[in-house]
Scaffold this active site. Structure first.
Site, short mmCIF file in Angstrom:
data_model
loop_
_atom_site.label_atom_id
_atom_site.label_comp_id
_atom_site.label_asym_id
_atom_site.label_seq_id
_atom_site.Cartn_x
_atom_site.Cartn_y
_atom_site.Cartn_z
N LYS A 83 0.85 -1.19 0.00
CA LYS A 83 0.00 0.00 0.00
C LYS A 83 0.89 1.25 0.00
O LYS A 83 1.81 1.36 0.83
CB LYS A 83 -0.89 -0.02 1.25
CG LYS A 83 -2.31 0.48 1.02
CD LYS A 83 -3.12 0.34 2.29
CE LYS A 83 -4.58 0.68 2.07
NZ LYS A 83 -5.34 0.65 3.32
O1 G3P Z 1 -8.66 1.67 4.49
C1 G3P Z 1 -8.79 3.02 4.89
C2 G3P Z 1 -9.69 3.12 6.07
O2 G3P Z 1 -9.21 2.30 7.12
C3 G3P Z 1 -9.84 4.54 6.56
O3 G3P Z 1 -11.06 4.59 7.21
O4 G3P Z 1 -12.78 5.56 8.75
O5 G3P Z 1 -10.31 6.08 9.08
O6 G3P Z 1 -11.56 7.04 7.12
P1 G3P Z 1 -11.44 5.88 8.10
#
Ligand code: G3P
Length: 214
Positions: A83
């Site tokens: 990633k």
């Molecule tokens: O894969 C990306 C994800 O984990 C981010 O999620 O809720 O932190 O925007 P969030």
């Protein structure tokens, strides 16, 4: 639609894998940090549980260091996807890693133009963050769908992973829009299964059965 689990929690991954509905796993530095355990060991253990793409994110922001980190991550297991954040150096690193046949998931994507460049650089996966776009008043699923439309219009060997999924409606909309993959938190997976009418129906069936067999 493929469903990936967005977590580094081994127990959540084990429980989700038992359901037969998980096609891969995505992690990021925040999710890894939350588990307070060795990064490499965690990724290796995830690869042993889920037979699918497992995203592990580089920490470096310098292209050469990203490439070196990415090569080490790729050695953990054949299913590891490196990633890389969408930056100028990230594009350079993605191009270099893809030339070495190492699969890259370009992450922190927030626009179709970023998605287009990521695909051209050779990214195998592209992760638009729907929830964070919603957070600033934009339509995250619509932007993820625009990314999908662009990628689907050409023969890039690239799939869209809708990320930053916050609730079940996000998952439904991803499927309705024909987005390749949604990577979802374990709690959202559990919420997808629940419906009050199912619970009511089961209770009624069992009560009727018991009453008929008194
Ligand atoms: O894969 C990306 C994800 O984990 C981010 O999620 O809720 O932190 O925007 P969030």
């Amino acid at each position: 639609m493929q469903i990936f689990l967005d977590t580094a929690n081994i127990e959540e991954i084990r429980q989700a894998a038992e359901l037969g509905v998980i096609d891969g796993v995505t992690t990021n530095p925040s999710l890894i940090a939350k588990e307070k355990r060795d990064f490499i060991a965690t990724i290796r253990e995830i690869c042993e549980i889920v037979d699918g793409p497992i995203s592990a994110e580089v920490i470096s922001l310098n292209a050469d260091e990203m490439v070196a980190e990415g090569r080490k991550l790729a050695e953990i297991h054949e299913n590891v996807v490196v990633k890389v954040p969408f930056t100028r150096d990230g594009l350079k690193a993605t191009y270099a890693l893809s030339q070495d046949d190492i699969d890259v998931n370009m992450t922190l994507i927030f626009s179709p133009n970023q998605a287009l460049l990521a695909a051209k650089a050779g990214a195998r996966y592209i992760s638009p963050f729907a929830g964070r776009l919603d957070d600033i008043g934009q339509d995250g699923i619509a932007i993820a769908s625009q990314c999908q439309d662009i990628i689907s219009s050409y023969d890039y060997d690239t799939e869209i992973i809708a990320a930053s999924i916050r609730h079940t409606q996000h998952v439904f909309l991803c499927a309705q829009e024909g987005i390749d993959i949604a990577t979802i938190p374990f709690k959202v997976l559990l919420q997808m299964m629940k419906h009050p009418l199912t619970d009511i129906g089961i209770e009624q069936f069992l009560n009727d059965w018991k009453n008929a067999n008194k």
